[in-house]
Design an enzyme around this catalytic site. Sequence first.
Site, PDB file in Angstrom:
ATOM      1  N   GLN A 128      59.967  37.773  69.013  1.00 25.15           N
ATOM      2  CA  GLN A 128      61.459  38.183  68.602  1.00 25.15           C
ATOM      3  C   GLN A 128      62.258  37.039  68.334  1.00 25.15           C
ATOM      4  OE1 GLN A 128      62.097  41.243  69.090  1.00 25.15           O
ATOM      5  NE2 GLN A 128      64.219  41.413  69.263  1.00 25.15           N
ATOM      6  N   ALA A 158      67.582  42.616  69.343  1.00 26.87           N
ATOM      7  CA  ALA A 158      67.835  42.258  70.835  1.00 26.87           C
ATOM      8  C   ALA A 158      67.590  40.776  70.632  1.00 26.87           C
ATOM      9  CB  ALA A 158      67.075  42.739  71.542  1.00 26.87           C
ATOM     10  N   SER A 163      64.418  42.525  74.596  1.00 26.56           N
ATOM     11  CA  SER A 163      63.953  43.431  73.626  1.00 26.56           C
ATOM     12  C   SER A 163      63.024  44.584  74.339  1.00 26.56           C
ATOM     13  CB  SER A 163      63.318  42.699  72.438  1.00 26.56           C
ATOM     14  OG  SER A 163      62.593  43.960  71.848  1.00 26.56           O
ATOM     15  N   HIS A 165      61.014  46.045  72.735  1.00 25.27           N
ATOM     16  CA  HIS A 165      59.568  45.878  72.328  1.00 25.27           C
ATOM     17  C   HIS A 165      58.442  44.862  73.270  1.00 25.27           C
ATOM     18  CE1 HIS A 165      59.851  47.918  68.388  1.00 25.27           C
ATOM     19  NE2 HIS A 165      61.131  47.407  68.429  1.00 25.27           N
ATOM     20  N   ASP A 172      58.983  51.202  66.433  1.00 26.39           N
ATOM     21  CA  ASP A 172      59.633  51.391  65.121  1.00 26.39           C
ATOM     22  C   ASP A 172      58.639  52.202  64.475  1.00 26.39           C
ATOM     23  OD1 ASP A 172      61.629  49.945  66.349  1.00 26.39           O
ATOM     24  OD2 ASP A 172      61.293  48.043  65.137  1.00 26.39           O
ATOM     25  N   GLU A 215      69.776  53.200  65.580  1.00 27.27           N
ATOM     26  CA  GLU A 215      68.258  53.201  65.109  1.00 27.27           C
ATOM     27  C   GLU A 215      67.659  54.207  65.104  1.00 27.27           C
ATOM     28  OE1 GLU A 215      66.554  49.746  66.802  1.00 27.27           O
ATOM     29  OE2 GLU A 215      67.941  48.516  66.209  1.00 27.27           O
ATOM     30  N   HIS A 218      63.639  53.752  66.074  1.00 28.23           N
ATOM     31  CA  HIS A 218      63.207  53.219  67.142  1.00 28.23           C
ATOM     32  C   HIS A 218      63.307  54.420  68.347  1.00 28.23           C
ATOM     33  CE1 HIS A 218      63.438  49.504  69.933  1.00 28.23           C
ATOM     34  NE2 HIS A 218      63.297  50.745  70.693  1.00 28.23           N
TER      35      HIS A 218
END
Length: 250
Positions: A128, A158, A163, A165, A172, A215, A218
Amino acid sequence: MKWKKIADKPGELLSAGIVAGALLLSLGLSWLGYVDGRTRVQAREAAAQPQATPAPEPDGFQQLEDPLLVLVNEEVPLPEDWTVTPRMVHDEEVDLRMYEDLMAMFDAAAEEDVWFWVASGYRSVEEQQVILQRAVEENLGRGMGETLAEETALRTIAKPGHSEHHTGLAVDLNDVSDDFEETQAYRWLQAHAAEYGFIQRYRTDKSHITGIDNESWHYRYVGREHALAMERLDLCLEEYVAYLRERGMQ
């Protein structure tokens, strides 16, 4: 001469004073009644207005017991004890907890000639940081100052440690661009994603709560029951967590 004439008739003066006093008292009571009545009307009007569900406070924030509702955002970092059990999907890792529903969603879409692939899944904190720094450098190359370059990057990326993720519960999909919103794949997701436990995590109308711009690509896995409830209530994850807490859920 006029004062002498009134003084000569004290009875008339007394009567006039009583009448004036009564008039002032009546006016005062009327005014108080108006103010009191107006206050009640305003209170009723305020109560009738829809009240937005407050986002949870970050200070001392406690996650809900359901791991599918783990909240990670700009204010709330990934829990220190969070673990991911990885499964590979399209060369990307996702957490085992979402794997079956993700594949079921892809299969259902394929039956309607709609195709998905995972462009990005699980990310470590280090990954990230690389992504954020790359975006900052691109903004610097466009002539932005350092502060503006970072602020602009953080609108869609982020902070490391913050994040979704990192959870392995976010993906995504397809083309990671605003153009995805114009595709058949996006329209399919809007109609069916919640049926498989997924929500569009960042929406334009919720950006003032999530802190992230729209987004369309996402998607976050929260489980089928929660996704359908969030869709029905029109709540983002921050709002939904607060909604459940207000109802005593832990």
